[in-house]
Write a protein that holds these residues in place. Structure first.
Motif, short mmCIF file in Angstrom:
data_model
loop_
_atom_site.label_atom_id
_atom_site.label_comp_id
_atom_site.label_asym_id
_atom_site.label_seq_id
_atom_site.Cartn_x
_atom_site.Cartn_y
_atom_site.Cartn_z
N PRO A 1 7.66 2.13 -2.82
CA PRO A 1 8.17 2.50 -4.15
C PRO A 1 8.03 4.00 -4.38
CG PRO A 1 6.11 1.27 -4.31
CD PRO A 1 6.42 1.37 -2.86
N ALA A 2 8.96 4.58 -5.13
CA ALA A 2 8.99 6.03 -5.31
C ALA A 2 7.80 6.53 -6.12
CB ALA A 2 10.28 6.45 -5.99
N ASN A 3 7.23 5.67 -6.95
CA ASN A 3 6.15 6.16 -7.81
C ASN A 3 4.79 5.65 -7.35
OD1 ASN A 3 6.95 3.60 -8.38
ND2 ASN A 3 6.77 3.78 -10.59
N ALA A 4 4.66 5.38 -6.05
CA ALA A 4 3.36 4.96 -5.52
C ALA A 4 2.41 6.14 -5.58
CB ALA A 4 3.51 4.48 -4.09
N ALA A 5 1.14 5.88 -5.88
CA ALA A 5 0.16 6.95 -5.97
C ALA A 5 -0.92 6.71 -4.93
CB ALA A 5 -0.44 6.96 -7.37
N ASP A 6 -1.69 7.75 -4.62
CA ASP A 6 -2.81 7.56 -3.70
C ASP A 6 -4.05 7.10 -4.47
OD1 ASP A 6 -1.87 8.05 -1.05
OD2 ASP A 6 -1.49 10.10 -1.68
N PHE A 7 -3.83 6.21 -5.40
CA PHE A 7 -4.89 5.60 -6.19
C PHE A 7 -4.82 4.13 -5.84
CE2 PHE A 7 -6.11 4.55 -10.89
CZ PHE A 7 -7.38 4.21 -10.49
N ARG A 8 -5.73 3.67 -4.98
CA ARG A 8 -5.63 2.28 -4.58
C ARG A 8 -6.95 1.69 -4.15
NH1 ARG A 8 -3.12 4.98 -0.49
NH2 ARG A 8 -1.01 4.61 -1.19
N LEU A 9 -6.96 0.38 -4.17
CA LEU A 9 -8.13 -0.36 -3.74
C LEU A 9 -7.87 -0.94 -2.36
CD1 LEU A 9 -10.16 -2.93 -5.76
CD2 LEU A 9 -9.16 -3.62 -3.61
N LEU A 10 -8.85 -0.81 -1.48
CA LEU A 10 -8.72 -1.35 -0.13
C LEU A 10 -9.89 -2.27 0.17
CD1 LEU A 10 -7.96 2.06 1.64
CD2 LEU A 10 -6.27 0.35 0.98
N ASP A 11 -9.58 -3.42 0.71
CA ASP A 11 -10.62 -4.33 1.15
C ASP A 11 -11.26 -3.78 2.42
OD1 ASP A 11 -11.55 -7.33 0.83
OD2 ASP A 11 -11.22 -6.99 2.97
N ARG A 12 -12.49 -4.16 2.70
CA ARG A 12 -13.19 -3.70 3.91
C ARG A 12 -12.36 -3.91 5.18
NH1 ARG A 12 -16.05 -0.24 6.24
NH2 ARG A 12 -16.33 0.27 4.09
N LYS A 13 -11.71 -5.09 5.27
CA LYS A 13 -10.86 -5.38 6.43
C LYS A 13 -9.78 -4.32 6.63
CE LYS A 13 -9.79 -9.48 5.12
NZ LYS A 13 -9.13 -10.68 4.76
N VAL A 14 -9.17 -3.92 5.51
CA VAL A 14 -8.08 -2.94 5.57
C VAL A 14 -8.63 -1.57 5.97
CG1 VAL A 14 -6.28 -1.85 4.22
CG2 VAL A 14 -6.85 -4.24 3.81
N VAL A 15 -9.80 -1.23 5.45
CA VAL A 15 -10.42 0.05 5.81
C VAL A 15 -10.68 0.09 7.31
CG1 VAL A 15 -12.45 1.52 5.48
CG2 VAL A 15 -11.44 0.35 3.52
N GLU A 16 -11.20 -1.02 7.84
CA GLU A 16 -11.47 -1.06 9.29
C GLU A 16 -10.17 -0.90 10.08
OE1 GLU A 16 -14.38 -0.82 10.69
OE2 GLU A 16 -15.29 -0.84 8.69
N THR A 17 -9.12 -1.53 9.60
CA THR A 17 -7.82 -1.39 10.28
C THR A 17 -7.36 0.07 10.25
OG1 THR A 17 -7.22 -3.60 9.54
CG2 THR A 17 -5.43 -2.20 10.33
N ASP B 1 -13.84 6.83 6.48
CA ASP B 1 -14.76 6.73 7.61
C ASP B 1 -16.20 6.54 7.14
OD1 ASP B 1 -12.73 7.03 9.39
OD2 ASP B 1 -13.06 9.16 9.80
N GLN B 2 -16.55 7.17 6.01
CA GLN B 2 -17.94 7.16 5.56
C GLN B 2 -18.26 6.05 4.58
OE1 GLN B 2 -20.29 9.09 6.76
NE2 GLN B 2 -18.85 10.16 8.09
N ALA B 3 -17.26 5.51 3.91
CA ALA B 3 -17.51 4.53 2.85
C ALA B 3 -18.16 3.28 3.41
CB ALA B 3 -16.21 4.18 2.15
N ALA B 4 -19.16 2.76 2.67
CA ALA B 4 -19.88 1.59 3.16
C ALA B 4 -19.56 0.34 2.35
CB ALA B 4 -21.38 1.86 3.12
N GLY B 5 -18.78 0.50 1.29
CA GLY B 5 -18.55 -0.62 0.37
C GLY B 5 -17.71 -1.75 0.96
N ASP B 6 -17.79 -2.92 0.29
CA ASP B 6 -16.90 -4.04 0.65
C ASP B 6 -15.52 -3.76 0.12
OD1 ASP B 6 -19.18 -5.62 1.55
OD2 ASP B 6 -19.69 -5.65 -0.57
N VAL B 7 -15.49 -2.93 -0.91
CA VAL B 7 -14.24 -2.55 -1.52
C VAL B 7 -14.24 -1.03 -1.65
CG1 VAL B 7 -12.95 -2.59 -3.67
CG2 VAL B 7 -14.02 -4.68 -2.84
N VAL B 8 -13.16 -0.38 -1.22
CA VAL B 8 -13.08 1.08 -1.32
C VAL B 8 -11.92 1.44 -2.23
CG1 VAL B 8 -12.80 3.24 -0.05
CG2 VAL B 8 -14.00 1.32 1.01
N ILE B 9 -12.18 2.31 -3.19
CA ILE B 9 -11.12 2.76 -4.08
C ILE B 9 -10.92 4.26 -3.88
CG2 ILE B 9 -10.44 3.08 -6.50
CD1 ILE B 9 -11.93 0.50 -7.13
#
Ligand code: UDP
Ligand code: MG
Length: 311
Positions: free
Chosen positions: A154-170, A85-93
């Motif tokens: 996948p079973a070994n997915a982690a909550d370590f990921r990169l999200l594009d601004r579009k995805v964050v808005e979604t 909600d607070q992140a302002a970046g074009d890319v959020v990790i």
């Protein structure tokens, strides 16, 4: 090739006082190397240790460090939501604050983003360290979820990921409370890419996911993405009704055409207990769904911010 993006790093923190200084050093080194504009957002999720103090110090040495502090512990998923909600970046990790997610992987995530991916998820490669039981239960859970829900994780997915601004808005438009982020990420679609990484052991402290917490996290995941457990009652009811009908016909046959009668006591007790057990299980399952409906309808805020630094 895209323009130089502004980067937001989102880190949920729950009693991680010992990891924070080291985490900041490694993270800042990587980010400076990249030469991008960045912000580091820590969400203090009701820590009881000196995490807030450590975060204040970090904010004083580097004003690109911003801190949100919850009024109490609202959980990992709420902390991630607040960060997005607070992140302002074009890319959020998003990444964990216990150094299990190596900051050195960030350039690789950005490469995938530059190549066009809108979600870059990471896949944990370790496993021996996480413990046999955790691995086995995780694998069983994801197998089950993938079978009964219309998502593929996948079973070994982690909550370590990169999200594009579009995805964050979604993601911000999704108002669900029992937020199973991994599932939502898979559900929203977009161009997704994966990067494997070698997980490190926790830098300090111990995991906040006890067995019972993992279990309720698993129930959250299943109820958020599948109504199959509810339908199971129908299937089971139909098959029990079918077999009992055959049994009734058989009992009548024995009574009318032979000199024997059906033996009683034990079989009656078994049937009563079996049906009683099955009914209670399904009452419980209905209760799980109902309590989530109840939670959603109350419409309480997902988290409460008590203190802010850097905004
Ligand atoms: N965390 C949080 N709130 C919680 C539990 C965990 O903010 O209620 C944070 C924690 O500080 C860490 C991340 O979420 O940065 C992942 O938690 P943990 O490392 O305990 O989980 P594990 O890696 O063992 O699955
Ligand atoms: Mg961890």
């Amino acid at each position: 090739m895209r323009d130089k993006p502004k980067l937001s790093i989102v880190l949920p923190v729950c009693n991680e006082e010992q990891s924070l200084p080291q985490l900041y050093l490694r993270l800042a080194a990587v980010l400076k190397e990249l030469g991008l504009d960045y912000e580091i957002i820590f969400i203090d999720d009701g820590s009881h240790d000196a995490s807030w103090l450590e975060l204040t110090k970090l904010h004083q040495t580097d004003h690109r460090v911003k801190v949100l502090s919850f009024s109490r512990n609202f959980g990992h998923m709420a902390a991630l939501a607040a960060g997005l909600d607070q992140a302002a970046g074009d890319v959020v990790i998003t990444m964990d604050a216990d150094l299990q997610h190596p900051p050195e992987l960030i350039p690789q995530l950005l490469n995938e983003w530059e190549a066009g991916a809108e979600v870059v998820s990471t896949l944990r490669q370790e496993s021996r360290r996480a413990g046999y039981f955790k691995n086995l239960s995780a694998r069983f859970f994801y197998w089950l979820l993938n079978r009964i829900a219309k998502i593929n994780l996948p079973a070994n997915a982690a909550d370590f990921r990169l999200l594009d601004r579009k995805v964050v808005e979604t993601l911000k438009t999704i108002k669900e409370r029992s937020r199973f982020l991994r599932g939502l990420i898979s559900w929203i679609g977009y161009q997704q890419a994966f990067v494997a990484y070698q997980a490190e052991p926790r830098f300090a402290g111990k995991t906040k996911y006890s067995f019972s917490r993992m279990f309720s996290f698993a129930i959250d995941g299943i109820t958020a993405f599948s109504a199959f457990p509810l339908r199971l009652a129908t299937y089971l009811g139909l098959s029990i009704a079918f077999f009992s009908f055959i049994y009734i016909v058989y009992a009548i046959f024995v009574k009318l055409f032979t000199n024997n009668a059906m033996a009683g006591w034990a079989s009656v007790l078994i049937v009563v207990l079996f049906i009683g057990g099955v009914q209670l299980i399904f009452l419980g399952i209905i209760g799980e769904y109902l309590s989530r409906v109840f939670d959603e309808t109350k419409g309480r805020p997902f988290y409460i911010v008590a203190k802010k630094l850097g905004w």
